[in-house]
Scaffold this active site. Structure first.
Site, mmCIF file in Angstrom:
data_model
loop_
_atom_site.group_PDB
_atom_site.id
_atom_site.type_symbol
_atom_site.label_atom_id
_atom_site.label_comp_id
_atom_site.label_asym_id
_atom_site.label_seq_id
_atom_site.Cartn_x
_atom_site.Cartn_y
_atom_site.Cartn_z
ATOM 1 C CG ASP A 1 3.877 10.586 -3.505
ATOM 2 O OD1 ASP A 1 3.427 10.065 -2.462
ATOM 3 O OD2 ASP A 1 3.989 9.965 -4.571
ATOM 4 C CD GLU B 1 5.018 4.307 -3.436
ATOM 5 O OE1 GLU B 1 5.646 5.301 -3.800
ATOM 6 O OE2 GLU B 1 3.912 4.371 -2.878
#
Length: 864
Positions: free
Chosen positions: A319, A519
């Site tokens: 990520d 997020e």
């Protein structure tokens, strides 16, 4: 099985070198066994021979380049030509050529440019094509004008795996139209704590729904094994985030998931079982830790479990900068993640340093050659399976030549169907719904004609906070959908966001809900809707007091405590985050001309709805399960359930996040009521009001003197780079959108921030802090001398004393701080906060303090 004839014909183009691949196997001593699920995708011996030949010709530098994934805001075409990176991505706030509203053909043009640079062997000696990865989260959601399907939480309520497959196919088609080969979807998280800011990315709290959906979405995106796998419109899919991302303590994004291995397997890995069965080619490692160990450095889970026990033979991608959190790693190097099993590293900004450091770590034996070979083999295997060596550049591909599939009418109808199936009816007292289309309907609430709000985060931009209706040119708001259908049958519709109508209506449809987030920034501490700011309940009550029945349509990315709003409403519909097709809401709310429902409610809660405001962890099967509306609840028009008054009692203990003495200005993102202002000395700047910038990028009024873009310190886009290009002064300020009283900052004794100089400290750099509109400031100083010892290219922490002898006559503070400079240079800032602590007397005067400055931190006292 793919045809290898096409691939062999291109081997002569490869001027690469490599040794034979060897995959290091780890011994699994765990008592918990993970099932082998890669039952449908077998390795092709002919493909493996091709991989042997390619790898045998590749240099270490070429292999490492395949493993690194830069981001387009930081990567140039020239750098792609120089290094030949194996892939690149666009982050949630990036679009080709910096154009947020770039159309599909511009995305395709950009894909061509990067492809051409990657196959140019003049500098790196490699002709292996690159591929482009994107977050196609609910449709091709970063692209202006794309079809946006409901976010996953809404799709979970539909409980329709076949619908999920069709959405996957449609999404792949729109991604293909822009020339992009790789989608970072689906998210297969199983959420345990609804405070998590990514709850809406999850299909359900129930692993069964996630498991049923994951394989269907993968086969929709990639094509079905044995039929059209990775052919035509099929894209490379990514199951994410492995593993336990939805189970972190207190719902903290990127936190720690505390659970035994059986629970990790049975709850959080459920989606990976069917995703791997469907042949998913990529798995993204998760930011979170499992029982204290970061997943990006977890060899047991990434290699022993995922690759060996479960049989995943695709590649693991990291990520965004997540490798930084692995022990022994930083933004520019991470042997720990590679050795643990990460194959492709998402290094958005620091990719050049990471490239050279990784080569050096291989040469020094810190990273085994066999690990590099395995990583590159896995990535190239997926690329060749997809046909990258034979498909040509993006615009030449058959699937990219047909732009008519992008936001096609068929896709819009599919999204509208998904909206209808996702709606959940929680209350319908006195059978108020369905509404007669011949009624006088008031549509109110700030979500009524707000496509950005109904789309949520991951829609054109990352957090979705900077969007307006103009960013969704092909979309329909909920109000527009209602108006179209009511007016078509002779009824009347009035839009009044604040509820102040011109003609008294028969009924009010009030559209309210959460503002967009994504997020990290979407994490909350309170389940109560609009905790501390109950403006929407006031609107509902205002209408009720006038004898107007109210249907509340609730836009949300998670279950929230809404007892007060439920009590005040006659009917209550959870619409989740429906995306671009607001007509789907009207389809279900409105009857036909004969008064019969045209579409019934089909949605059922895939997340339990809280009875109390402190039920943060509330999941089907819990020992003390006591929801207001249980998992699977959802009324239909056949039900005649009357919902009685609900308790509005709040819990006695409330958790506040305020850190005593800390006042954030820009901490990972702008604090509420803050904006950036970039000012120059041009005539245009003098004659026009300053533009308030709340996006991650901007430029001064003259278009050149001072520019700003996002950079990364610890988290994604949590810093801002400021670039000066002017002989005259230009300034960047953090401004209060609404000036604040001096008393609100009276306890501030210190300004603390992080700073990175990209070159040497400029000859002229000044700072002023806490100023009013007349220019009276609490502190003014030059930073040039105190910061002259700071090493360029490195982040440093700076603290500036504010409680000095200078006095200010300011009444209201307009600017928290202002940085001024000139010339041609750049610097980055992050984590700007006001503190109540004082800086010691004489700070930054001693040799010890100067030595500390060289190490990365400095304190500037009042005598500077």
């Amino acid at each position: 099985m793919i045809s290898m004839k096409r691939s062999f014909s291109l081997l002569s183009l490869m001027t690469l070198s490599l040794l034979p691949s060897a995959v290091a196997q780890s011994v699994d001593n765990s008592a918990v066994q993970w099932p082998y699920v890669n039952t449908g995708l077998k390795r092709d011996p002919e493909l493996e021979k091709i991989l042997d030949q390619i790898l045998a010709r590749m240099t270490i530098a070429q292999k490492v380049a395949q493993m690194i994934q830069p981001e387009i805001a930081y990567l140039s075409v020239a750098q792609m030509r120089k290094y030949g990176f194996g892939s690149y991505l666009n982050g949630g706030n990036s679009a080709p050529y910096g154009q947020k509203q770039a159309t599909a053909d511009i995305w395709l043009k950009y894909a061509d440019a990067m492809y051409d640079a990657s196959v140019d062997a003049s500098q790196d000696g490699s002709r292996i094509p690159t591929i482009w990865g994107t977050d196609a989260m609910h449709g091709h959601s970063n692209v202006y004008g794309a079809t946006l399907f409901p976010h996953n939480i809404g799709l979970g309520a539909a409980n329709d795996p076949e619908l999920i497959h069709r959405i996957g196919v449609a999404t792949a088609q729109e991604v293909a139209a822009t020339g992009i080969e790789w989608s970072f979807a689906p998210t297969v998280a199983v959420v345990r704590d609804d405070r998590w800011g990514r709850t809406y990315e999850s299909y359900s709290e129930d692993p069964a729904i996630v498991k049923a959906y994951a394989g269907q979405m993968v086969s929709g995106l990639q094509g079905t094994l044995g039929q059209d796998f990775l052919q035509g419109y099929g894209r490379i899919a990514t199951a994410k985030h492995f593993v336990g991302d939805g189970g972190t303590e207190k719902g903290i994004d990127r936190g720690d998931t505390l659970i035994d291995e059986q629970g990790l397997r049975d709850i959080h890995a459920a989606g990976y079982m069917t995703a791997i069965q469907a042949g998913v080619q990529s798995v993204m490692a998760s930011f979170n830790s499992w029982n204290g160990v970061r997943l990006h450095g977890h060899k047991y889970l990434l290699t022993d479990v995922l690759k060996n026990q479960m049989g995943f033979d695709g590649f693991v991608v990291s990520d965004w900068n997540a490798h930084k959190f692995v022990e022994g790693c930083d933004l520019e190097q991470c042997a720990g993640a590679i050795n643990a099993g990460v194959d492709v590293l998402m290094v958005p900004e620091h990719f050049e340093a990471f490239y050279y450091n990784t080569i050096r770590q291989v040469e020094q034996g810190i990273i085994p050659q066999t690990r590099i070979d395995d990583a590159v083999r896995r990535f190239l295997r997926a690329k060749i399976r997809w046909g990258l060596l034979s498909r040509g550049k993006p615009s030449s591909r058959v699937e990219s030549a047909n732009l008519t599939v992008f936001n096609s009418q068929q896709h819009k109808e599919l999204a509208r169907e998904a909206v209808r199936k996702s709606l959940v009816l929680l209350k319908n007292n006195q059978q108020l719904l369905p509404l007669s289309p011949k009624s006088r309907v008031l549509v109110a609430g700030d979500g009524a004609n707000n496509i950005a709000k109904q789309a949520g985060g991951w829609s054109v931009s990352w957090q979705g906070t900077d969007n307006s209706n103009t960013d969704f040119p092909n979309a329909t708001s909920i109000y527009q959908g209602i108006r179209q259908q009511v007016e078509a049958t002779g009824g009347k519709v009035e839009l009044a966001v604040d509820g102040k109508y011109k003609d008294k209506p028969d009924v009010a449809v009030v559209v309210i809900g959460e503002s967009p987030y994504a997020e990290w920034f979407g994490d909350i501490q309170h389940l109560e809707y609009q905790y501390g700011d109950k403006r929407d309940i006031a609107l509902i009550k205002q209408l009720k007091q006038q004898g107007i029945p109210v249907v509340t349509v609730f836009l949300t990315g998670r279950p929230l405590w809404t007892n007060k709003e439920l009590n005040a409403s006659d009917a209550f519909v959870v619409a989740w985050l429906p995306g671009s097709e607001g007509q789907g809401v009207a389809d279900v709310l409105l009857a036909d001309t004969k008064g019969k429902a045209r579409y019934d409610f089909q949605g059922k809660l895939s997340f339990s709805w809280p009875r109390y405001d402190h039920q943060f962890v509330l999941n089907k099967g819990d020992a003390h399960y006591d929801p207001l509306f249980a998992y699977g609840y959802g009324l239909t028009y056949a039900d005649q359930t009357e919902l009685g008054p609900l308790s509005e009692q709040v819990s006695a203990t409330r958790t506040d996040s305020s850190d005593d003495g800390l006042q954030p200005l820009f901490l990972r993102n702008l604090t509420a009521n803050m904006a950036w202002v970039l000012a120059d000395n041009s005539v245009a700047a003098a004659e026009t009001p300053a533009s308030l910038i709340t996006t991650p990028y901007g430029v001064s009024a003259d278009g050149q003197s001072l520019a700003m873009q996002s950079v990364n310190l610890s988290y994604q886009e949590d810093g801002r780079q400021l670039r000066w290009n002017t002989e005259a002064k230009a300034s960047a300020s953090l401004r209060y959108i609404k000036p604040v009283a001096v008393s609100s900052v009276s306890k501030a004794k210190t300004l603390r921030f992080s700073i990175r100089f990209d070159q040497q400290v400029p000859a002229e750099l000044s700072l002023v802090v806490l100023c009013d509109q007349q220019g009276h400031c609490q502190r003014q100083l030059s930073l040039t001398e105190p910061l002259a010892h700071l090493k360029p290219g490195v982040w440093h922490t700076v603290e500036v004393a504010l409680d000095c002898a200078e006095t200010s006559t300011a009444k209201r503070i307009s600017d928290a701080l202002l940085l001024s400079s000139s010339g041609q240079h750049s610097l980055a800032v992050a984590d700007l906060v006001l503190l109540a602590q004082k800086i010691p007397m004489g700070a930054a005067q001693s040799e010890a303090a100067l030595s500390e400055a060289k190490k990365g931190s400095v304190q500037i006292g009042c005598s500077n």
